[in-house]
Design a protein around this motif. Structure first.
Motif, PDB file in Angstrom:
ATOM      1  N   GLY A 113     101.845 -18.551 -30.524  1.00  0.00           N
ATOM      2  CA  GLY A 113     101.684 -20.011 -30.411  1.00  0.00           C
ATOM      3  C   GLY A 113     100.789 -20.598 -31.470  1.00  0.00           C
ATOM      4  O   GLY A 113     100.549 -21.811 -31.466  1.00  0.00           O
ATOM      5  N   LEU A 114     100.284 -19.766 -32.374  1.00  0.00           N
ATOM      6  CA  LEU A 114      99.420 -20.273 -33.447  1.00  0.00           C
ATOM      7  C   LEU A 114     100.101 -20.012 -34.783  1.00  0.00           C
ATOM      8  O   LEU A 114     100.656 -18.924 -35.005  1.00  0.00           O
ATOM      9  CB  LEU A 114      98.052 -19.591 -33.416  1.00  0.00           C
ATOM     10  N   ASN A 115     100.061 -20.979 -35.659  1.00  0.00           N
ATOM     11  CA  ASN A 115     100.601 -20.824 -37.002  1.00  0.00           C
ATOM     12  C   ASN A 115      99.497 -20.270 -37.891  1.00  0.00           C
ATOM     13  O   ASN A 115      98.785 -21.010 -38.574  1.00  0.00           O
ATOM     14  CB  ASN A 115     101.112 -22.165 -37.525  1.00  0.00           C
ATOM     15  N   LEU A 116      99.349 -18.970 -37.845  1.00  0.00           N
ATOM     16  CA  LEU A 116      98.220 -18.357 -38.552  1.00  0.00           C
ATOM     17  C   LEU A 116      98.336 -18.518 -40.056  1.00  0.00           C
ATOM     18  O   LEU A 116      97.337 -18.415 -40.769  1.00  0.00           O
ATOM     19  CB  LEU A 116      98.129 -16.871 -38.181  1.00  0.00           C
ATOM     20  N   GLY A 117      99.528 -18.766 -40.563  1.00  0.00           N
ATOM     21  CA  GLY A 117      99.690 -18.940 -42.001  1.00  0.00           C
ATOM     22  C   GLY A 117      99.494 -20.360 -42.480  1.00  0.00           C
ATOM     23  O   GLY A 117      99.810 -20.677 -43.632  1.00  0.00           O
ATOM     24  N   SER A 118      98.992 -21.242 -41.622  1.00  0.00           N
ATOM     25  CA  SER A 118      98.835 -22.641 -42.003  1.00  0.00           C
ATOM     26  C   SER A 118      97.664 -22.876 -42.952  1.00  0.00           C
ATOM     27  O   SER A 118      97.529 -23.952 -43.525  1.00  0.00           O
ATOM     28  CB  SER A 118      98.637 -23.492 -40.745  1.00  0.00           C
ATOM     29  N   GLY A 119      96.821 -21.866 -43.115  1.00  0.00           N
ATOM     30  CA  GLY A 119      95.649 -22.037 -43.963  1.00  0.00           C
ATOM     31  C   GLY A 119      94.396 -22.413 -43.201  1.00  0.00           C
ATOM     32  O   GLY A 119      93.304 -22.494 -43.776  1.00  0.00           O
ATOM     33  N   ASP A 120      94.544 -22.691 -41.894  1.00  0.00           N
ATOM     34  CA  ASP A 120      93.389 -23.062 -41.083  1.00  0.00           C
ATOM     35  C   ASP A 120      92.766 -21.862 -40.374  1.00  0.00           C
ATOM     36  O   ASP A 120      91.731 -22.008 -39.717  1.00  0.00           O
ATOM     37  CB  ASP A 120      93.801 -24.101 -40.030  1.00  0.00           C
ATOM     38  N   TYR A 121      93.389 -20.690 -40.504  1.00  0.00           N
ATOM     39  CA  TYR A 121      92.900 -19.532 -39.764  1.00  0.00           C
ATOM     40  C   TYR A 121      92.396 -18.473 -40.752  1.00  0.00           C
ATOM     41  O   TYR A 121      92.849 -18.389 -41.898  1.00  0.00           O
ATOM     42  CB  TYR A 121      93.994 -18.972 -38.869  1.00  0.00           C
ATOM     43  N   ALA A 122      91.458 -17.680 -40.262  1.00  0.00           N
ATOM     44  CA  ALA A 122      90.866 -16.628 -41.083  1.00  0.00           C
ATOM     45  C   ALA A 122      90.576 -15.439 -40.182  1.00  0.00           C
ATOM     46  O   ALA A 122      90.751 -15.498 -38.953  1.00  0.00           O
ATOM     47  CB  ALA A 122      89.599 -17.127 -41.774  1.00  0.00           C
ATOM     48  N   VAL A 123      90.130 -14.381 -40.790  1.00  0.00           N
ATOM     49  CA  VAL A 123      89.843 -13.160 -40.031  1.00  0.00           C
ATOM     50  C   VAL A 123      88.564 -12.547 -40.588  1.00  0.00           C
ATOM     51  O   VAL A 123      88.241 -12.690 -41.777  1.00  0.00           O
ATOM     52  CB  VAL A 123      91.036 -12.189 -40.117  1.00  0.00           C
ATOM     53  N   ARG A 124      87.821 -11.884 -39.717  1.00  0.00           N
ATOM     54  CA  ARG A 124      86.593 -11.216 -40.107  1.00  0.00           C
ATOM     55  C   ARG A 124      86.343 -10.053 -39.152  1.00  0.00           C
ATOM     56  O   ARG A 124      86.877 -10.038 -38.026  1.00  0.00           O
ATOM     57  CB  ARG A 124      85.409 -12.181 -40.081  1.00  0.00           C
ATOM     58  N   PRO A 125      85.523  -9.094 -39.533  1.00  0.00           N
ATOM     59  CA  PRO A 125      85.199  -7.994 -38.604  1.00  0.00           C
ATOM     60  C   PRO A 125      84.436  -8.513 -37.399  1.00  0.00           C
ATOM     61  O   PRO A 125      83.516  -9.330 -37.547  1.00  0.00           O
ATOM     62  CB  PRO A 125      84.328  -7.065 -39.461  1.00  0.00           C
ATOM     63  N   LEU A 126      84.830  -8.043 -36.231  1.00  0.00           N
ATOM     64  CA  LEU A 126      84.178  -8.522 -35.012  1.00  0.00           C
ATOM     65  C   LEU A 126      82.713  -8.103 -34.967  1.00  0.00           C
ATOM     66  O   LEU A 126      81.876  -8.839 -34.446  1.00  0.00           O
ATOM     67  CB  LEU A 126      84.922  -7.972 -33.790  1.00  0.00           C
ATOM     68  N   SER A 127      82.438  -6.950 -35.566  1.00  0.00           N
ATOM     69  CA  SER A 127      81.056  -6.457 -35.507  1.00  0.00           C
ATOM     70  C   SER A 127      80.152  -7.126 -36.528  1.00  0.00           C
ATOM     71  O   SER A 127      78.949  -6.910 -36.523  1.00  0.00           O
ATOM     72  CB  SER A 127      81.057  -4.936 -35.745  1.00  0.00           C
ATOM     73  N   ARG A 128      80.741  -7.904 -37.409  1.00  0.00           N
ATOM     74  CA  ARG A 128      79.917  -8.557 -38.443  1.00  0.00           C
ATOM     75  C   ARG A 128      80.223 -10.068 -38.470  1.00  0.00           C
ATOM     76  O   ARG A 128      80.953 -10.562 -39.326  1.00  0.00           O
ATOM     77  CB  ARG A 128      80.212  -7.941 -39.814  1.00  0.00           C
ATOM     78  N   PRO A 129      79.708 -10.820 -37.497  1.00  0.00           N
ATOM     79  CA  PRO A 129      79.995 -12.255 -37.431  1.00  0.00           C
ATOM     80  C   PRO A 129      79.431 -13.044 -38.599  1.00  0.00           C
ATOM     81  O   PRO A 129      79.844 -14.181 -38.840  1.00  0.00           O
ATOM     82  CB  PRO A 129      79.343 -12.676 -36.102  1.00  0.00           C
ATOM     83  N   ASP A 130      78.481 -12.412 -39.350  1.00  0.00           N
ATOM     84  CA  ASP A 130      77.926 -13.132 -40.500  1.00  0.00           C
ATOM     85  C   ASP A 130      78.763 -12.916 -41.757  1.00  0.00           C
ATOM     86  O   ASP A 130      78.488 -13.510 -42.808  1.00  0.00           O
ATOM     87  CB  ASP A 130      76.495 -12.688 -40.750  1.00  0.00           C
ATOM     88  N   ALA A 131      79.780 -12.073 -41.674  1.00  0.00           N
ATOM     89  CA  ALA A 131      80.624 -11.837 -42.837  1.00  0.00           C
ATOM     90  C   ALA A 131      81.472 -13.066 -43.143  1.00  0.00           C
ATOM     91  O   ALA A 131      81.831 -13.825 -42.240  1.00  0.00           O
ATOM     92  CB  ALA A 131      81.529 -10.634 -42.575  1.00  0.00           C
TER      93      ALA A 131
END
Length: 586
Positions: free
Chosen positions: A479-497
């Motif tokens: 239900g999310l358009n992850l390729g829209s440019g509004d979404y990103a990903v990061r390591p869960l253990s490093r929220p400051d990344a």
């Protein structure tokens, strides 16, 4: 040519001219649109508007000086304006004539007999004058010229143009239009009860002209008493019910001239001599009623002010058009003609109901949820169309706060406030920057602050990271358009990344904007977190002009997530928020 024929031609001409000027009050480049046509000419002829604004403000707005011509005509010939010029009078007379075609003589005589309640309009006039003397102009409610302007502009033309859209690019809409239409229908429908009912019993302008013309040297008179029979044809067709066969009441004669045409012996005439059967300058007026009306007007205005609706108790939702005077002076000039609403190309100027109290009924206010946009930055039509300068005629330079007005700054209508309980980036973690993108101010009054918020259910184990391709062990949230440019990903253990933007999604594979160099050691089985990039809006009150573009375009329907309130408006210091030099309307 008979004088009755001349009167009918005159009525038809001025009614057609009135309707034409209403049509011409359309902003556009065509020759028949607002290109110098005198759209306020009829309102300028109105002596009641001129008198009440003079009483309320102590000044006479120059375009209203045309009213002196009406006063001079009336003082010389009586209520010729009512009989030959007034477009609402023409409509009333036409309706009354149509409804009584084929009526019997006794019925005509009964309907056109003089009635003692014809003095009611003088009581209404006294009430309005008392209100005006205390600074509140209310004549527009019943004054026939503002009433007809308002009715035609806000009800009849929008209905007729709804399908053709000749007068506008899209159908026009006005709040409470049904009340305005109901008033006009009532005025017209009352002619079924009595011919020219409104003119005889309710019209304050007719009462004023009746008083001015009661001693007019040239008037309708009976030539002599001796040759008169009992036919009473003059009274059967008298539109003013002024009793022409007997003691003629001059203040009630609307110069229909039917008595001259109908008299078989030709004894009714127009001359500079007394009527042979006697005269009565003014209809019987209840002194008690007049005193009560004046007292009511004198008491009503202070009561309105006790409500403090123009002061600290004012409604923050009441936003007046650009150039409007402060609320007290605005109500001392506005006649509710609807001209500003008619010319507004955005269709956002609406007739208000009780936002500023009863005294503000049908006065113009802005509603940014309606129409086609907010207040257009390069539009000053409303001030140019206002016949009484309740809305000052601005120049674009003054509205923008440029040139000699640079120190005063732009004209502010209010200030936009973000409702965080309804704003998509604030409350629902949905990307939206519509308000910031459409803000016409430069630099923009709406700015954003970027945050990254975790997506619900957006964590998954990493299967592999190779270059800019990240494979997840499970499917990402649907239900999310992850390729829209509004979404990103990061390591869960490093929220400051620093999150890496997702450019594309294919199944469980995410393509990132570039390889995450700062994620060394991201191993198989480690969990990654998908986050959404949100740009949360903030309003700079020092730059916001309250144009309403943001409110109009806000994707949250109904109650918008960003709304303009009257705080910080230029026309008044009551809602001042900022400690800085700023303009107030002159």
């Amino acid at each position: 040519m008979r004088i009755v024929t001349v009167r009918r031609i005159s009525q038809g001409f001025f009614l057609a001219l009135f309707l034409w000027l209403c049509v011409a009050a359309t902003v556009g480049p065509q020759w028949w649109q607002l290109r110098g046509w005198p759209i306020n000419w009829f309102l300028g002829l109105d002596p009641l508007t001129a008198l009440t604004t003079l009483l309320a403000t102590g000044t006479l707005y120059a375009p209203l000086a045309w009213a002196l011509a009406t006063v001079a005509l009336t003082a010389l010939l009586g209520r010729a304006f009512c009989g030959f010029v007034c477009p609402l009078g023409a409509l009333n007379q036409l309706t009354g004539w149509l409804s009584r075609r084929g009526a019997k003589p006794l019925e005509r005589a009964r309907d056109n007999a003089h009635h003692r309640l014809q003095g009611l309009k003088y009581v209404i006039l006294a009430f309005f004058l008392a209100c005006a003397a205390l600074g509140s102009v209310q004549t527009g409610l019943l004054d026939p010229l503002p009433l007809l302007h308002r009715s035609v502009n806000l009800t009849i033309l929008p209905v007729l143009d709804a399908r053709t859209t000749v007068l506008s690019d899209e159908p026009r809409a006005y709040e409470s239009a049904w009340t305005l239409g109901a008033v006009l229908l009532a005025v017209i429908g009352l002619n079924l009860v009595r011919p020219r009912f409104f003119c005889r019993f309710l019209c304050p302008l007719g009462a004023m002209l009746g008083l001015v013309g009661r001693f007019a040297p040239w008037r309708v008179v009976k030539a002599d008493q001796g040759r008169c029979g009992d036919c009473r044809l003059c009274e059967q067709y008298c539109e003013g019910a002024c009793r022409p066969s007997g003691e003629l009441v001059h203040s009630e004669c609307v110069m229909c001239m039917n008595c001259l045409s109908q008299c078989p012996s030709g004894r009714m005439g127009f001359a500079a001599r007394p009527s042979a059967a006697g005269e009565q300058p003014v209809t019987d007026i209840s002194r008690r009623g007049a005193i009560v009306a004046v007292a009511a007007g004198a008491l009503t205005v202070p009561l309105w002010r006790v409500g403090a609706l123009a002061d600290t108790g004012r409604s923050a939702l009441l936003i007046r058009p650009p150039g409007s005077l402060d609320e007290e002076r605005f109500l001392s000039r506005c006649i509710r003609c609807g001209q500003c609403m008619r010319v507004c190309p955005s269709n956002i100027i609406q007739p208000s109901l009780f936002e500023s109290g009863v005294q503000g009924l049908w006065t113009p206010s802005l509603n940014f949820r309606t129409g086609r946009s907010g207040c257009q930055v390069n539009c000053i039509a409303c001030g140019q169309a206002c016949p009484t300068a309740a809305i000052r005629p601005l120049s674009l330079e003054e509205k923008h706060g440029a040139g000699e007005y640079a120190k005063l700054g732009p004209v502010r209508l209010g200030t936009a406030f973000v409702d965080r309980s309804r704003c998509l980036p604030w409350v629902m973690d949905r990307p939206c920057i519509v308000c910031q993108e459409l803000c016409p101010v430069s630099p923009k009054a709406i700015h954003t602050r970027t945050v990254f918020e975790p997506v619900r259910g957006g964590t998954a184990s990493v299967a592999r990271l190779q270059g800019d391709a990240l494979d997840l062990a499970t499917q990402p949230p649907v239900g999310l358009n992850l390729g829209s440019g509004d979404y990103a990903v990061r390591p869960l253990s490093r929220p400051d990344a620093i999150p890496r933007r997702i450019l594309a999604q294919a199944g469980s594979r995410l393509t990132l904007d570039r390889p995450p160099q700062n994620w060394p050691g991201l191993t198989r089985g480690e969990r990654a977190e998908i986050v959404v990039r949100l740009q949360r809006p903030y309003v700079d009150p020092a730059r916001c002009i309250g144009c309403g573009m943001c409110e109009h375009e806000c994707p949250v329907s109904g109650l918008r997530a960003i709304r303009v309130y009257s705080e910080n408006e230029s026309r008044s210091t009551k809602g001042r928020m900022l400690i800085e030099q700023r303009r107030t309307e002159a």
